[in-house]
Motif scaffolding. Structure first.
Motif, PDB file in Angstrom:
ATOM      1  N   GLY A  32       0.793  -1.223   0.000  1.00  0.00           N
ATOM      2  CA  GLY A  32       0.000   0.000   0.000  1.00  0.00           C
ATOM      3  C   GLY A  32       0.826   1.273   0.000  1.00  0.00           C
ATOM      4  O   GLY A  32       2.054   1.239   0.107  1.00  0.00           O
ATOM      5  N   PRO A  33       0.148   2.410  -0.113  1.00  0.00           N
ATOM      6  CA  PRO A  33       0.811   3.714  -0.108  1.00  0.00           C
ATOM      7  C   PRO A  33       1.121   4.148   1.320  1.00  0.00           C
ATOM      8  O   PRO A  33       0.730   3.478   2.287  1.00  0.00           O
ATOM      9  CB  PRO A  33      -0.243   4.623  -0.751  1.00  0.00           C
ATOM     10  N   PRO A  34       1.824   5.285   1.499  1.00  0.00           N
ATOM     11  CA  PRO A  34       2.045   5.806   2.857  1.00  0.00           C
ATOM     12  C   PRO A  34       0.720   6.018   3.585  1.00  0.00           C
ATOM     13  O   PRO A  34      -0.269   6.453   2.985  1.00  0.00           O
ATOM     14  CB  PRO A  34       2.765   7.133   2.602  1.00  0.00           C
ATOM     15  N   ARG A  35       0.674   5.723   4.870  1.00  0.00           N
ATOM     16  CA  ARG A  35      -0.559   5.901   5.641  1.00  0.00           C
ATOM     17  C   ARG A  35      -0.917   7.384   5.711  1.00  0.00           C
ATOM     18  O   ARG A  35      -0.048   8.250   5.801  1.00  0.00           O
ATOM     19  CB  ARG A  35      -0.386   5.325   7.042  1.00  0.00           C
ATOM     20  N   ASN A  36      -2.227   7.665   5.700  1.00  0.00           N
ATOM     21  CA  ASN A  36      -2.682   9.053   5.648  1.00  0.00           C
ATOM     22  C   ASN A  36      -2.194   9.888   6.828  1.00  0.00           C
ATOM     23  O   ASN A  36      -1.998  11.090   6.703  1.00  0.00           O
ATOM     24  CB  ASN A  36      -4.217   9.105   5.579  1.00  0.00           C
ATOM     25  N   ASP A  37      -2.027   9.243   7.982  1.00  0.00           N
ATOM     26  CA  ASP A  37      -1.653  10.000   9.175  1.00  0.00           C
ATOM     27  C   ASP A  37      -0.151   9.983   9.446  1.00  0.00           C
ATOM     28  O   ASP A  37       0.296  10.453  10.492  1.00  0.00           O
ATOM     29  CB  ASP A  37      -2.397   9.460  10.396  1.00  0.00           C
ATOM     30  N   SER A  38       0.646   9.446   8.534  1.00  0.00           N
ATOM     31  CA  SER A  38       2.088   9.361   8.774  1.00  0.00           C
ATOM     32  C   SER A  38       2.770  10.678   8.430  1.00  0.00           C
ATOM     33  O   SER A  38       2.258  11.487   7.641  1.00  0.00           O
ATOM     34  CB  SER A  38       2.705   8.231   7.944  1.00  0.00           C
ATOM     35  N   VAL A  39       3.944  10.908   9.025  1.00  0.00           N
ATOM     36  CA  VAL A  39       4.697  12.132   8.737  1.00  0.00           C
ATOM     37  C   VAL A  39       5.145  12.148   7.279  1.00  0.00           C
ATOM     38  O   VAL A  39       5.332  13.216   6.695  1.00  0.00           O
ATOM     39  CB  VAL A  39       5.918  12.254   9.681  1.00  0.00           C
ATOM     40  N   VAL A  40       5.283  10.959   6.689  1.00  0.00           N
ATOM     41  CA  VAL A  40       5.711  10.885   5.291  1.00  0.00           C
ATOM     42  C   VAL A  40       4.603  11.361   4.365  1.00  0.00           C
ATOM     43  O   VAL A  40       4.841  12.140   3.427  1.00  0.00           O
ATOM     44  CB  VAL A  40       6.140   9.448   4.932  1.00  0.00           C
ATOM     45  N   SER A  41       3.370  10.904   4.595  1.00  0.00           N
ATOM     46  CA  SER A  41       2.257  11.312   3.730  1.00  0.00           C
ATOM     47  C   SER A  41       2.009  12.813   3.850  1.00  0.00           C
ATOM     48  O   SER A  41       1.721  13.489   2.849  1.00  0.00           O
ATOM     49  CB  SER A  41       0.994  10.525   4.079  1.00  0.00           C
ATOM     50  N   ARG A  42       2.118  13.362   5.061  1.00  0.00           N
ATOM     51  CA  ARG A  42       1.920  14.804   5.242  1.00  0.00           C
ATOM     52  C   ARG A  42       3.023  15.597   4.539  1.00  0.00           C
ATOM     53  O   ARG A  42       2.757  16.623   3.907  1.00  0.00           O
ATOM     54  CB  ARG A  42       1.873  15.153   6.729  1.00  0.00           C
ATOM     55  N   TYR A  43       4.244  15.114   4.635  1.00  0.00           N
ATOM     56  CA  TYR A  43       5.351  15.800   3.979  1.00  0.00           C
ATOM     57  C   TYR A  43       5.196  15.731   2.462  1.00  0.00           C
ATOM     58  O   TYR A  43       5.409  16.728   1.754  1.00  0.00           O
ATOM     59  CB  TYR A  43       6.675  15.162   4.406  1.00  0.00           C
ATOM     60  N   CYS A  44       4.817  14.560   1.955  1.00  0.00           N
ATOM     61  CA  CYS A  44       4.688  14.367   0.516  1.00  0.00           C
ATOM     62  C   CYS A  44       3.570  15.245  -0.049  1.00  0.00           C
ATOM     63  O   CYS A  44       3.683  15.800  -1.148  1.00  0.00           O
ATOM     64  CB  CYS A  44       4.413  12.896   0.217  1.00  0.00           C
ATOM     65  N   ALA A  45       2.470  15.389   0.711  1.00  0.00           N
ATOM     66  CA  ALA A  45       1.351  16.205   0.258  1.00  0.00           C
ATOM     67  C   ALA A  45       1.681  17.690   0.270  1.00  0.00           C
ATOM     68  O   ALA A  45       1.136  18.465  -0.524  1.00  0.00           O
ATOM     69  CB  ALA A  45       0.133  15.937   1.131  1.00  0.00           C
TER      70      ALA A  45
END
Length: 225
Positions: A32-45
């Motif tokens: 799957g993709p990075p979890r929505n609540d992870s620091v990675v998904s927030r940084y990527c967005a």
């Protein structure tokens, strides 16, 4: 806090290998993709020109592909996977919600670009709190932000290098001493150009000798009834 001192000059070369830049294997360690609540998904967005690739966040259109973030949260990791070395160029890394028991010293050797690391709460930030600008705890995770450069820190934290050498960062709480030209060798005490041809010649001769010895040994064993 620790430091490896005089590290082999191969580290910069290892970080230039395709695996270190692309990180193809490490992106598929978890489904799957990075979890929505992870620091990675927030940084990527929040970063323009970034896109998700498996559990990775990459810089779109960069050549070679640049890995910006890696989300390995909730992957049932009991130890750090060897493929993690492929993500040495990453800026954001999430290791939360894993049954990790320790982060061995030197686990993040070469992670000089890492600026945000999330680990399970029972674990400390690699290199200790002195290796980061800010360390916070929330819920079941610990967040390590702003990796400090040991070479530019206070006298108490600065990594001492011998004469004829310069300090260079090597990861959280780590530093290496690189010989200044034209010095080389143990503690940078030898002056002059490094004897590359002689070194390669000796290494090649030793390799051929060992190969011939092993070939002869295996051949004799094959002939033995």
């Amino acid at each position: 806090m620790g430091g490896p001192g005089l590290l082999p000059p191969l580290l910069p070369l290892l970080l230039l290998l395709p695996g270190a830049a692309g990180g193809a294997a490490v992106c598929g360690l978890c489904p799957g993709p990075p979890r929505n609540d992870s620091v990675v998904s927030r940084y990527c967005a929040s970063r323009a020109g970034a896109e998700s690739d498996g559990r990775c966040c990459r810089e779109r259109g960069a050549r070679p592909e640049r890995l910006l973030g890696l989300d390995l949260s909730n992957c049932s990791l009991r130890s750090l996977p060897p493929a993690l070395a492929e993500a040495a160029a990453t800026v954001v890394l999430d290791l939360t919600d894993n049954p990790l028991t320790a982060l061995p010293n030197g686990s993040f050797l070469g992670f000089t670009q890492l600026q945000c690391l999330a680990v399970p709460l029972p674990l400390q930030c690699p290199g200790g709190s002195g290796a980061w600008e800010e360390v916070t705890a929330s819920g079941g995770s610990r967040l390590c932000r702003g990796q400090r450069n040991l070479c530019n820190s206070s006298r108490e934290l600065a990594w001492p290098c011998p004469e004829n050498a310069a300090c260079a960062p090597a990861g959280p709480g780590l530093a290496q001493c690189l010989c200044s030209s034209p010095f080389h060798g143990y503690k940078c005490l030898r002056e002059g150009a490094f004897p590359v041809l002689l070194f390669c010649g000796i290494l090649g001769a030793v390799t051929l000798s060992l190969s011939a010895l092993l070939w002869g040994t295996q051949r004799r064993k094959a002939k033995t009834p």
